[in-house]
Write an enzyme that holds these catalytic residues in place. Structure first.
Site, PDB file in Angstrom:
ATOM      1  N   ASP A  31       0.851  -1.192   0.000  1.00 12.34           N
ATOM      2  CA  ASP A  31       0.000   0.000   0.000  1.00 12.34           C
ATOM      3  C   ASP A  31       0.891   1.248   0.000  1.00 12.34           C
ATOM      4  O   ASP A  31       1.876   1.322   0.722  1.00 12.34           O
ATOM      5  CB  ASP A  31      -0.914  -0.004   1.231  1.00 12.34           C
ATOM      6  CG  ASP A  31      -2.044   0.993   1.084  1.00 12.34           C
ATOM      7  OD1 ASP A  31      -3.197   0.553   0.994  1.00 12.34           O
ATOM      8  OD2 ASP A  31      -1.784   2.219   1.070  1.00 12.34           O
ATOM      9  N   ILE A  32       0.552   2.225  -0.824  1.00 13.12           N
ATOM     10  CA  ILE A  32       1.371   3.433  -0.972  1.00 13.12           C
ATOM     11  C   ILE A  32       1.335   4.299   0.297  1.00 13.12           C
ATOM     12  O   ILE A  32       2.267   5.041   0.559  1.00 13.12           O
ATOM     13  CB  ILE A  32       0.908   4.216  -2.236  1.00 13.12           C
ATOM     14  CG1 ILE A  32       2.015   5.089  -2.777  1.00 13.12           C
ATOM     15  CG2 ILE A  32      -0.352   5.024  -1.996  1.00 13.12           C
ATOM     16  CD1 ILE A  32       1.766   5.593  -4.203  1.00 13.12           C
ATOM     17  N   ASN A  88     -12.670  -3.125   2.639  1.00 14.04           N
ATOM     18  CA  ASN A  88     -13.535  -1.957   2.775  1.00 14.04           C
ATOM     19  C   ASN A  88     -14.594  -2.070   1.683  1.00 14.04           C
ATOM     20  O   ASN A  88     -14.268  -2.353   0.526  1.00 14.04           O
ATOM     21  CB  ASN A  88     -12.731  -0.659   2.600  1.00 14.04           C
ATOM     22  CG  ASN A  88     -11.769  -0.431   3.756  1.00 14.04           C
ATOM     23  OD1 ASN A  88     -12.056  -0.783   4.901  1.00 14.04           O
ATOM     24  ND2 ASN A  88     -10.611   0.145   3.477  1.00 14.04           N
ATOM     25  N   HIS A 101     -10.067  -5.460  -3.397  1.00 13.18           N
ATOM     26  CA  HIS A 101      -8.741  -5.746  -2.838  1.00 13.18           C
ATOM     27  C   HIS A 101      -8.875  -6.070  -1.362  1.00 13.18           C
ATOM     28  O   HIS A 101      -9.721  -5.516  -0.663  1.00 13.18           O
ATOM     29  CB  HIS A 101      -7.776  -4.573  -3.049  1.00 13.18           C
ATOM     30  CG  HIS A 101      -8.310  -3.264  -2.563  1.00 13.18           C
ATOM     31  ND1 HIS A 101      -9.208  -2.514  -3.299  1.00 13.18           N
ATOM     32  CD2 HIS A 101      -8.102  -2.593  -1.421  1.00 13.18           C
ATOM     33  CE1 HIS A 101      -9.516  -1.427  -2.623  1.00 13.18           C
ATOM     34  NE2 HIS A 101      -8.866  -1.444  -1.471  1.00 13.18           N
ATOM     35  N   HIS A 103      -6.946  -6.020   2.203  1.00 11.86           N
ATOM     36  CA  HIS A 103      -5.822  -5.422   2.932  1.00 11.86           C
ATOM     37  C   HIS A 103      -5.254  -6.452   3.907  1.00 11.86           C
ATOM     38  O   HIS A 103      -6.015  -7.117   4.623  1.00 11.86           O
ATOM     39  CB  HIS A 103      -6.287  -4.229   3.776  1.00 11.86           C
ATOM     40  CG  HIS A 103      -6.776  -3.045   3.005  1.00 11.86           C
ATOM     41  ND1 HIS A 103      -6.029  -1.911   2.844  1.00 11.86           N
ATOM     42  CD2 HIS A 103      -7.954  -2.813   2.358  1.00 11.86           C
ATOM     43  CE1 HIS A 103      -6.719  -1.014   2.143  1.00 11.86           C
ATOM     44  NE2 HIS A 103      -7.891  -1.539   1.836  1.00 11.86           N
TER      45      HIS A 103
HETATM   46  P1  5GP Z   1      -9.530   1.197   0.006  1.00 13.51           P
HETATM   47  O1  5GP Z   1      -9.720   2.393   0.915  1.00 13.51           O
HETATM   48  O2  5GP Z   1     -10.171   1.416  -1.327  1.00 13.51           O
HETATM   49  O3  5GP Z   1      -9.951  -0.095   0.661  1.00 13.51           O
HETATM   50  O4  5GP Z   1      -7.975   1.048  -0.174  1.00 13.51           O
HETATM   51  C1  5GP Z   1      -7.266   1.586  -1.225  1.00 13.51           C
HETATM   52  C2  5GP Z   1      -5.824   1.582  -0.812  1.00 13.51           C
HETATM   53  O5  5GP Z   1      -5.040   1.780  -1.961  1.00 13.51           O
HETATM   54  C3  5GP Z   1      -5.466   2.721   0.161  1.00 13.51           C
HETATM   55  O6  5GP Z   1      -4.995   2.154   1.376  1.00 13.51           O
HETATM   56  C4  5GP Z   1      -4.419   3.528  -0.579  1.00 13.51           C
HETATM   57  O7  5GP Z   1      -3.372   3.975   0.257  1.00 13.51           O
HETATM   58  C5  5GP Z   1      -3.917   2.548  -1.628  1.00 13.51           C
HETATM   59  N1  5GP Z   1      -3.465   3.183  -2.860  1.00 13.51           N
HETATM   60  C6  5GP Z   1      -4.065   4.199  -3.524  1.00 13.51           C
HETATM   61  N2  5GP Z   1      -3.404   4.508  -4.645  1.00 13.51           N
HETATM   62  C7  5GP Z   1      -2.336   3.658  -4.700  1.00 13.51           C
HETATM   63  C8  5GP Z   1      -1.266   3.508  -5.644  1.00 13.51           C
HETATM   64  O8  5GP Z   1      -1.165   4.191  -6.660  1.00 13.51           O
HETATM   65  N3  5GP Z   1      -0.359   2.524  -5.368  1.00 13.51           N
HETATM   66  C9  5GP Z   1      -0.445   1.749  -4.260  1.00 13.51           C
HETATM   67  N4  5GP Z   1       0.514   0.832  -4.081  1.00 13.51           N
HETATM   68  N5  5GP Z   1      -1.438   1.876  -3.355  1.00 13.51           N
HETATM   69  C10 5GP Z   1      -2.380   2.822  -3.569  1.00 13.51           C
END
Ligand code: 5GP
Ligand code: ZN
Length: 110
Positions: A31-32, A88, A101, A103
């Site tokens: 995660d970034i 999520n 995805h 986590h």
């Molecule tokens: P969500 O909130 O949709 O469950 O999680 C999305 C996750 O993707 C977040 O934790 C966010 O930090 C991560 N994320 C967003 N953009 C990027 C990216 O360009 N590269 C990577 N490696 N992670 C990302």
């Protein structure tokens, strides 16, 4: 592939991202914005918008995500200290990227 989906672009190597694991159906990358010392995203290559859109014939993908998560937790050395596995779901559930995805979050007090 969904054209304007960030994770489809990552999965299809349009956006360079280091994969910690890859097979026919799944990739894993960091995660970034990590929420913990270990924060991986376990991502099906198939574009599925959210858990709400999951079809019965896609159930195998979900079990694959969990089996890979278990193996990645061991590789990252957090299997014994413990970790969280989290989907999520939709905006109110914290989903920001609408490509399914899982986590994997852990590594506190390791
Ligand atoms: P969500 O909130 O949709 O469950 O999680 C999305 C996750 O993707 C977040 O934790 C966010 O930090 C991560 N994320 C967003 N953009 C990027 C990216 O360009 N590269 C990577 N490696 N992670 C990302
Ligand atoms: Zn996608």
């Amino acid at each position: 592939m969904s054209g304007n989906c960030l994770f489809c672009q990552i999965v299809n190597k349009k956006i360079p991202t280091e994969f910690l694991y890859e097979d026919e159906n799944v990739v894993v990358f960091k995660d970034i914005h990590p929420a913990a010392p270990v924060h991986l995203l376990i991502v099906p290559k198939k574009h599925i918008r959210s858990i709400n859109d999951l079809q019965k014939e896609e159930s195998l993908i979900i079990s694959e995500l969990f089996m890979i998560a278990k193996d990645m937790a061991k590789k990252q050395g957090v299997n014994e200290s413990g970790y969280k596995l989290l989907f999520n779901v939709e905006k109110g559930g914290g989903q920001v990227i609408f490509h399914l995805h899982l986590h994997l979050i852990g590594g506190w007090n390791k």
